[in-house]
Design a protein around this motif. Structure first.
Motif, PDB file in Angstrom:
ATOM      1  N   GLY A  69       0.806  -1.211   0.000  1.00  0.00           N
ATOM      2  CA  GLY A  69       0.000   0.000   0.000  1.00  0.00           C
ATOM      3  C   GLY A  69       0.841   1.264   0.000  1.00  0.00           C
ATOM      4  N   SER A  70       0.151   2.405   0.039  1.00  0.00           N
ATOM      5  CA  SER A  70       0.801   3.715  -0.029  1.00  0.00           C
ATOM      6  C   SER A  70       0.278   4.636   1.066  1.00  0.00           C
ATOM      7  CB  SER A  70       0.545   4.371  -1.387  1.00  0.00           C
ATOM      8  OG  SER A  70       1.071   3.605  -2.449  1.00  0.00           O
ATOM      9  N   LEU A  71       1.125   5.552   1.466  1.00  0.00           N
ATOM     10  CA  LEU A  71       0.747   6.632   2.373  1.00  0.00           C
ATOM     11  C   LEU A  71       1.481   7.892   1.942  1.00  0.00           C
ATOM     12  CD1 LEU A  71       0.930   4.993   5.936  1.00  0.00           C
ATOM     13  CD2 LEU A  71      -1.137   5.820   4.807  1.00  0.00           C
ATOM     14  N   ARG A  72       0.873   9.033   2.222  1.00  0.00           N
ATOM     15  CA  ARG A  72       1.572  10.305   2.010  1.00  0.00           C
ATOM     16  C   ARG A  72       1.620  11.051   3.329  1.00  0.00           C
ATOM     17  NH1 ARG A  72       0.300  15.579  -1.779  1.00  0.00           N
ATOM     18  NH2 ARG A  72      -1.330  15.925  -0.216  1.00  0.00           N
ATOM     19  N   LEU A  73       2.817  11.265   3.811  1.00  0.00           N
ATOM     20  CA  LEU A  73       3.029  12.010   5.033  1.00  0.00           C
ATOM     21  C   LEU A  73       3.202  13.489   4.713  1.00  0.00           C
ATOM     22  CD1 LEU A  73       5.551   9.687   6.900  1.00  0.00           C
ATOM     23  CD2 LEU A  73       3.046   9.554   6.807  1.00  0.00           C
ATOM     24  N   SER A  74       2.719  14.334   5.618  1.00  0.00           N
ATOM     25  CA  SER A  74       2.877  15.780   5.475  1.00  0.00           C
ATOM     26  C   SER A  74       3.650  16.327   6.664  1.00  0.00           C
ATOM     27  CB  SER A  74       1.513  16.470   5.414  1.00  0.00           C
ATOM     28  OG  SER A  74       0.760  16.031   4.310  1.00  0.00           O
ATOM     29  N   CYS A  75       4.430  17.341   6.411  1.00  0.00           N
ATOM     30  CA  CYS A  75       5.167  18.053   7.450  1.00  0.00           C
ATOM     31  C   CYS A  75       4.889  19.539   7.230  1.00  0.00           C
ATOM     32  CB  CYS A  75       6.657  17.751   7.350  1.00  0.00           C
ATOM     33  SG  CYS A  75       7.701  18.743   8.446  1.00  0.00           S
ATOM     34  N   THR A  76       4.050  20.102   8.077  1.00  0.00           N
ATOM     35  CA  THR A  76       3.668  21.500   7.931  1.00  0.00           C
ATOM     36  C   THR A  76       4.451  22.360   8.912  1.00  0.00           C
ATOM     37  OG1 THR A  76       1.464  20.891   7.168  1.00  0.00           O
ATOM     38  CG2 THR A  76       1.759  23.137   7.984  1.00  0.00           C
ATOM     39  N   LEU A 119       6.063  13.374   2.043  1.00  0.00           N
ATOM     40  CA  LEU A 119       6.802  12.142   1.776  1.00  0.00           C
ATOM     41  C   LEU A 119       5.796  11.127   1.246  1.00  0.00           C
ATOM     42  CD1 LEU A 119       9.590  10.730   1.943  1.00  0.00           C
ATOM     43  CD2 LEU A 119       8.800   9.734   4.103  1.00  0.00           C
ATOM     44  N   GLN A 120       5.847  10.897  -0.069  1.00  0.00           N
ATOM     45  CA  GLN A 120       4.987   9.899  -0.692  1.00  0.00           C
ATOM     46  C   GLN A 120       5.676   8.542  -0.572  1.00  0.00           C
ATOM     47  OE1 GLN A 120       1.845  10.196  -2.198  1.00  0.00           O
ATOM     48  NE2 GLN A 120       1.932   7.962  -2.276  1.00  0.00           N
ATOM     49  N   MET A 121       4.990   7.591   0.031  1.00  0.00           N
ATOM     50  CA  MET A 121       5.575   6.266   0.253  1.00  0.00           C
ATOM     51  C   MET A 121       4.733   5.225  -0.471  1.00  0.00           C
ATOM     52  SD  MET A 121       6.566   6.562   4.301  1.00  0.00           S
ATOM     53  CE  MET A 121       4.865   6.490   4.843  1.00  0.00           C
ATOM     54  N   ASN A 122       5.331   4.537  -1.422  1.00  0.00           N
ATOM     55  CA  ASN A 122       4.644   3.519  -2.207  1.00  0.00           C
ATOM     56  C   ASN A 122       5.254   2.148  -1.944  1.00  0.00           C
ATOM     57  OD1 ASN A 122       3.066   5.550  -3.458  1.00  0.00           O
ATOM     58  ND2 ASN A 122       4.659   5.871  -5.017  1.00  0.00           N
ATOM     59  N   ASN A 123       4.486   1.125  -2.292  1.00  0.00           N
ATOM     60  CA  ASN A 123       4.945  -0.257  -2.132  1.00  0.00           C
ATOM     61  C   ASN A 123       5.523  -0.477  -0.730  1.00  0.00           C
ATOM     62  OD1 ASN A 123       5.514  -2.920  -2.809  1.00  0.00           O
ATOM     63  ND2 ASN A 123       7.482  -2.411  -3.775  1.00  0.00           N
ATOM     64  N   LEU A 124       4.746  -0.115   0.259  1.00  0.00           N
ATOM     65  CA  LEU A 124       5.230  -0.207   1.627  1.00  0.00           C
ATOM     66  C   LEU A 124       5.441  -1.648   2.051  1.00  0.00           C
ATOM     67  CD1 LEU A 124       3.080   2.645   3.145  1.00  0.00           C
ATOM     68  CD2 LEU A 124       5.571   2.504   3.264  1.00  0.00           C
ATOM     69  N   LYS A 125       6.442  -1.830   2.893  1.00  0.00           N
ATOM     70  CA  LYS A 125       6.808  -3.148   3.385  1.00  0.00           C
ATOM     71  C   LYS A 125       6.719  -3.167   4.910  1.00  0.00           C
ATOM     72  CE  LYS A 125      10.122  -3.544  -0.419  1.00  0.00           C
ATOM     73  NZ  LYS A 125      11.526  -3.799  -0.809  1.00  0.00           N
ATOM     74  N   PRO A 126       6.551  -4.336   5.510  1.00  0.00           N
ATOM     75  CA  PRO A 126       6.487  -4.395   6.977  1.00  0.00           C
ATOM     76  C   PRO A 126       7.698  -3.745   7.652  1.00  0.00           C
ATOM     77  CG  PRO A 126       5.717  -6.457   6.048  1.00  0.00           C
ATOM     78  CD  PRO A 126       6.242  -5.641   4.895  1.00  0.00           C
ATOM     79  N   GLU A 127       8.860  -3.828   7.027  1.00  0.00           N
ATOM     80  CA  GLU A 127      10.055  -3.225   7.621  1.00  0.00           C
ATOM     81  C   GLU A 127      10.040  -1.698   7.564  1.00  0.00           C
ATOM     82  OE1 GLU A 127       9.935  -5.620   5.281  1.00  0.00           O
ATOM     83  OE2 GLU A 127      11.514  -5.334   3.760  1.00  0.00           O
ATOM     84  N   ASP A 128       9.038  -1.111   6.903  1.00  0.00           N
ATOM     85  CA  ASP A 128       8.887   0.346   6.923  1.00  0.00           C
ATOM     86  C   ASP A 128       8.138   0.816   8.162  1.00  0.00           C
ATOM     87  OD1 ASP A 128       8.281   0.178   3.392  1.00  0.00           O
ATOM     88  OD2 ASP A 128      10.137   0.833   4.387  1.00  0.00           O
TER      89      ASP A 128
END
Length: 133
Positions: free
Chosen positions: A16-23, A84-93
């Protein structure tokens, strides 16, 4: 008062994917480098991505070798936010993800491609990312 606030963390399945934001508030992040770091339980904090200032450093980016091609750092100056766009997430992430900034503008210091911050850097409170298999 300099403040960084992360958001966007959560729980996803592997792939899966997540996008983190830092404001940022209290300063214009367009003039400074912003880095993303993560810390998994029982492990040291790891620098994973950094984006340089657009002023003089052309917004250049560097990434840790542990995330080649899967993570992308970007900035929206109008929103004073770095993503930070994170794609193809793995358990080690799985980790708590933090953003940070300091007084430097360029992510590269000398010949080093390591993602690091100065000792007196400003840090956000972190956001949890959990990846299940």
């Amino acid at each position: 008062q300099v403040q960084l606030v992360e958001s966007g963390g959560g729980s996803v399945q592997a792939g899966g994917s997540l996008r983190l934001s830092c404001t940022a508030s209290g300063f214009n992040l367009d003039y400074y480098r912003i880095g993303w770091f993560r810390q998994a339980p029982g492990k040291e904090r790891e620098g994973i991505a950094c984006i340089s200032s657009n002023v003089g450093s052309a917004g250049s980016t560097i990434y840790a070798t542990s995330v080649p091609g899967r993570f992308t750092i970007s900035r929206d100056n109008a929103k004073n936010t770095v993503f930070l766009q994170m794609n193809n997430l793995k358990p080690e992430d799985t980790a708590v993800y933090y953003c940070a900034t300091d007084t430097l503008s360029n992510c590269r210091v000398g010949s080093s491609y390591a993602v690091r911050m100065l000792p007196d850097a400003y840090w956000g409170q972190g956001t949890q990312v959990t990846v299940s298999s």
